[in-house]
Design a protein around this motif. Structure first.
Motif, PDB file in Angstrom:
ATOM      1  N   ALA A 280     -10.586  -7.333  -2.127  1.00  0.00           N
ATOM      2  CA  ALA A 280      -9.247  -7.062  -2.645  1.00  0.00           C
ATOM      3  C   ALA A 280      -8.858  -5.604  -2.418  1.00  0.00           C
ATOM      4  O   ALA A 280      -7.716  -5.309  -2.024  1.00  0.00           O
ATOM      5  N   ALA A 281      -9.801  -4.680  -2.657  1.00  0.00           N
ATOM      6  CA  ALA A 281      -9.525  -3.256  -2.409  1.00  0.00           C
ATOM      7  C   ALA A 281      -9.260  -3.011  -0.927  1.00  0.00           C
ATOM      8  O   ALA A 281      -8.399  -2.196  -0.558  1.00  0.00           O
ATOM      9  N   TRP A 282      -9.996  -3.698  -0.054  1.00  0.00           N
ATOM     10  CA  TRP A 282      -9.792  -3.603   1.399  1.00  0.00           C
ATOM     11  C   TRP A 282      -8.368  -4.017   1.768  1.00  0.00           C
ATOM     12  O   TRP A 282      -7.699  -3.356   2.569  1.00  0.00           O
ATOM     13  N   LEU A 283      -7.886  -5.112   1.170  1.00  0.00           N
ATOM     14  CA  LEU A 283      -6.532  -5.576   1.449  1.00  0.00           C
ATOM     15  C   LEU A 283      -5.473  -4.619   0.899  1.00  0.00           C
ATOM     16  O   LEU A 283      -4.496  -4.293   1.577  1.00  0.00           O
ATOM     17  N   LEU A 284      -5.670  -4.176  -0.336  1.00  0.00           N
ATOM     18  CA  LEU A 284      -4.673  -3.318  -0.979  1.00  0.00           C
ATOM     19  C   LEU A 284      -4.520  -1.996  -0.233  1.00  0.00           C
ATOM     20  O   LEU A 284      -3.403  -1.570   0.086  1.00  0.00           O
ATOM     21  N   ALA A 285      -5.641  -1.348   0.036  1.00  0.00           N
ATOM     22  CA  ALA A 285      -5.567  -0.063   0.732  1.00  0.00           C
ATOM     23  C   ALA A 285      -5.198  -0.251   2.199  1.00  0.00           C
ATOM     24  O   ALA A 285      -4.426   0.540   2.772  1.00  0.00           O
ATOM     25  N   GLY A 286      -5.713  -1.317   2.818  1.00  0.00           N
ATOM     26  CA  GLY A 286      -5.427  -1.548   4.230  1.00  0.00           C
ATOM     27  C   GLY A 286      -3.984  -1.844   4.506  1.00  0.00           C
ATOM     28  O   GLY A 286      -3.475  -1.560   5.609  1.00  0.00           O
ATOM     29  N   SER A 287      -3.265  -2.417   3.542  1.00  0.00           N
ATOM     30  CA  SER A 287      -1.855  -2.740   3.761  1.00  0.00           C
ATOM     31  C   SER A 287      -0.989  -1.487   3.905  1.00  0.00           C
ATOM     32  O   SER A 287       0.123  -1.563   4.429  1.00  0.00           O
ATOM     33  N   LEU A 288      -1.501  -0.325   3.447  1.00  0.00           N
ATOM     34  CA  LEU A 288      -0.714   0.914   3.481  1.00  0.00           C
ATOM     35  C   LEU A 288      -0.999   1.769   4.709  1.00  0.00           C
ATOM     36  O   LEU A 288      -0.256   2.717   4.980  1.00  0.00           O
ATOM     37  N   VAL A 289      -2.059   1.445   5.442  1.00  0.00           N
ATOM     38  CA  VAL A 289      -2.491   2.311   6.542  1.00  0.00           C
ATOM     39  C   VAL A 289      -1.438   2.405   7.636  1.00  0.00           C
ATOM     40  O   VAL A 289      -1.167   3.486   8.170  1.00  0.00           O
ATOM     41  N   ASP A 290      -0.819   1.284   7.975  1.00  0.00           N
ATOM     42  CA  ASP A 290       0.178   1.305   9.048  1.00  0.00           C
ATOM     43  C   ASP A 290       1.361   2.194   8.677  1.00  0.00           C
ATOM     44  O   ASP A 290       1.850   2.978   9.498  1.00  0.00           O
TER      45      ASP A 290
END
Length: 664
Positions: A457-467
């Motif tokens: 879940a943390a991977w998804l939450l933080a990863g969604s902001l990288v772009d």
């Protein structure tokens, strides 16, 4: 008279739909513009007639006209006004009328706002839409007439199913139908493209807003249905893998795949044949859901019809449209150009990976839903496929898909660099590992799977902001420049990030409540206390109370933090005399993102003062539904992007010529 007017309007709507289903199609084939232009006019007229029919049935319900069989079976004079209105679609006949109303609405929206769609394609799509409308209008008039009369008229009605007398029913079915039926536009466009034998990136650009709109409503409808079942049925769960729940979940999975596939087709003119097939399959799954709910093959709180004649009729509709469209696809697909090529490591490749897993997941749910029905038909043996099967198969498929989500937006079109994308996700990986370690430490290593769930879940939450961070130039660019770049990004970029962030929120809520929730079942007498979620819950006793059309026994609880009274919670057992049915009304107290959930059972003990009480503590459970809302809002942001409005040129401010006088 109003009732007869509504019935007559349905007959006229059928006649209009038959005109819309033939003449515009003929006009498009022979190049007669006047015949083709009948499509939009017929669509608007047909929708107006169906709306008149729906309004007539609503007036009969509000006025408690028990001479109408539908009103008699589903209403009561003492029922609150809100539930008289929602009771219109709280039954088989009324819900089918709502289904057709929304079908006509989408046809009308295409007629009014599809100005940029080529006339021939638009006329054909409207004709296909009218085929569906005609079939369901015949079904309603032949087997499910909502305006059937009773003579003599009864004095009182039988009342609506008590568990449907809830505000959730006012929201859940319309949202769900807007999603279900909304995919009919994608189906109509796909069949129209197959009939014309031509499909290109422009087709994807025209159909994508309709797919996104349907997906938004279906997301909200499923979330609302989940929450309604959670608080209304008193069982403390948010998803049961009920076959009728699955019937709405399957088109959502397929529609999510379609939404990503059509992006590839629009941007790169690739996946043409696959996108057409997905458009057909997604609406086919919506029709399958309609069959499961209306046929009587399922026994569920969500199911309405029990008449097998209706089931056979809907099955014929299902076979005609699904079989016919797939046969047309098989005939015409080979003539369609395959589209552009791309490398496996690319954004197109990531979206294909997405489609592969979503389509497989949808197929898995389909097999688990239909296998017990098929086995019963063939052998007479009754089995149930429950949560263990779906959790294992569906969960296994979702883990690699969720892990891959942050990579997609970071890969370039046509040929991407996986190593470069992975390097941009180093910090995100660190956050995910930290979440895993922290969760494992806090639980003493006893909940390893839950800890990995937190990490994902943390991977998804933080990863969604990288772009977004990368496109804005953080941290290389200065803060002000980066913020200006961020503000200048298209709305679709924010929409995609928010939708993926919402997916992470939902996963976080699922992991937290599944891994760390507690359940206590005990008999409590007035004055007894029970620890739950860091609080003490004191049972104060039961008080009788009279409702508008029910009586209830309300169990009162006081929430204590130490010796301080924090809040009061009420759970009730209701009884509806008209239906002779009891219901359980849960008491729910939300604290931040977690909930304390109390369900009061039957009386216990010699004096009748004791009650069997179920107490659940649900940590972070509200994130399940807040995440769904975030996903829908993300879809709304993408839909609001100017580039979604086909043919809408950017407004350019014209500079006045030197010496020119500005207009007044």
């Amino acid at each position: 008279m109003i009732v007869e007017l509504g019935h007559y309007a349905l007959v006229l709507a059928l006649a209009t739909a038959l005109v819309q289903s033939t003449l515009p199609l003929v006009g498009a084939r022979i190049g007669d513009g006047r015949l083709a232009e009948l499509g939009p006019l017929a669509a608007v007229t047909g929708f107006s007639l169906i709306a008149l029919s729906f309004a007539s049935l609503t007036m009969a319900h509000v006025g408690s006209d028990f001479s109408v069989l539908n009103v008699f079976q589903n209403s009561h004079s003492e029922k609150p006004l809100l539930y008289k209105i929602t009771g219109v679609w709280g039954n088989h006949e009324g819900s089918m009328l709502l289904w057709v109303l929304i079908l006509g609405l989408f046809g009308t929206l295409l007629a009014l706002f599809g100005r940029d769609v080529p006339a021939e394609l638009k006329a054909t799509a409207l004709a296909v839409q009218a085929w569906i409308t005609s079939a369901f209008l015949v079904f309603i008039l032949a087997t499910s007439n909502p305006f059937a009369r009773l003579l003599p008229a009864p004095f009182e009605g039988e009342d609506l199913n008590p568990i449907l007398q809830d505000i959730g029913l006012a929201i859940h079915p319309p949202l769900l139908y807007l999603g279900y039926v909304g995919f009919s536009i994608a189906f109509s466009f796909a069949v129209a493209a197959l009939i014309d034998g031509r499909i290109d990136a422009a087709w994807a650009r025209w159909v994508r807003p309709w797919i996104l709109t349907a997906w938004i409503f279906l997301t909200l409808g499923i979330a609302m249905g989940s929450y309604w079942a959670y608080y209304e049925l008193g069982w403390g769960g948010w998803w049961f893998w009920d076959p009728v729940e699955n019937a709405s979940f399957m088109p959502w999975l397929s529609g999510t795949a379609l939404l990503h596939s059509v992006i590839v087709m629009e941007k790169r003119s690739a996946l043409k044949v696959w996108t057409i097939l997905l458009s057909i399959l997604t609406f086919s799954l919506s029709l399958l859901g309609t069959f499961l709910v209306r046929s009587g093959v399922l026994t569920s709180v969500h199911a309405f019809a029990t008449d097998p004649t209706r089931g056979v009729f809907i099955l014929c509709i299902l076979v005609a449209f699904v079989g016919g469209s797939l046969a047309l696809f098989a005939w015409r697909a080979s003539a369609l150009a395959p589209g552009g090529l791309f490398q496996p490591i690319s954004r197109e490749g990531a979206l294909v990976f997405n489609n592969l897993f979503l389509a497989t997941a949808s197929a898995t749910v389909l097999v688990g839903t239909l296998y017990p029905l098929g086995l019963e038909v063939l052998t007479g043996q009754k089995i149930s496929v429950g949560a263990p099967f779906f959790d294992l198969t569906f969960g296994t498929l979702m883990v690699p898909l969720l892990f891959a989500v942050p990579f997609g937006p970071l890969l370039a079109w046509k040929r991407g660099d996986l190593l470069a994308a992975a390097q941009r996700l180093y910090a995100v990986a660190g956050v995910a590992v930290a979440a895993i370690v922290l969760a494992a430490a806090l639980t003493g290593g006893t909940k390893i799977l839950a800890a990995f769930g937190f990490g994902l879940a943390a991977w998804l939450l933080a990863g969604s902001l990288v772009d977004l961070v990368g496109r804005a130039g953080f941290p290389k660019a200065g803060p002000m420049l980066a913020l200006r770049r961020l503000a200048g990004l298209p709305l679709s970029a924010f929409g995609s990030a928010l939708a993926h962030f919402g997916l992470g929120l939902t996963l976080l809520g699922i992991v937290a409540t599944s891994g760390f929730g507690t359940e206590t079942i005990r008999m409590m007498r007035p004055g007894d206390t029970q620890e739950a979620g860091g609080y003490s819950l004191r049972f104060d006793g039961v008080t009788p109370r009279q409702g508008p059309n029910y009586v209830e026994e309300v169990g009162r609880f006081t929430l204590l933090s130490g010796s301080d009274e924090v809040d009061a919670i009420e759970g009730a057992k209701r009884f509806y005399p008209a239906r002779q049915m009891p219901t359980t009304e849960a008491g729910i107290r939300t604290h931040w993102l977690s909930q304390l959930y109390v369900a009061v059972g039957d009386a216990s003990g010699a004096d009748g003062k004791g009650r069997v009480v179920r107490i659940w503590y649900k940590p972070l459970i509200t994130l399940i539904w807040l995440g769904a809302v975030a996903m829908a809002l993300g879809g709304g942001l993408s839909l609001a992007d100017r580039r979604m409005r086909v043919g809408a040129p950017a407004r350019v401010r014209q500079r006045p010529k030197p010496g020119a006088v500005p207009a007044e």
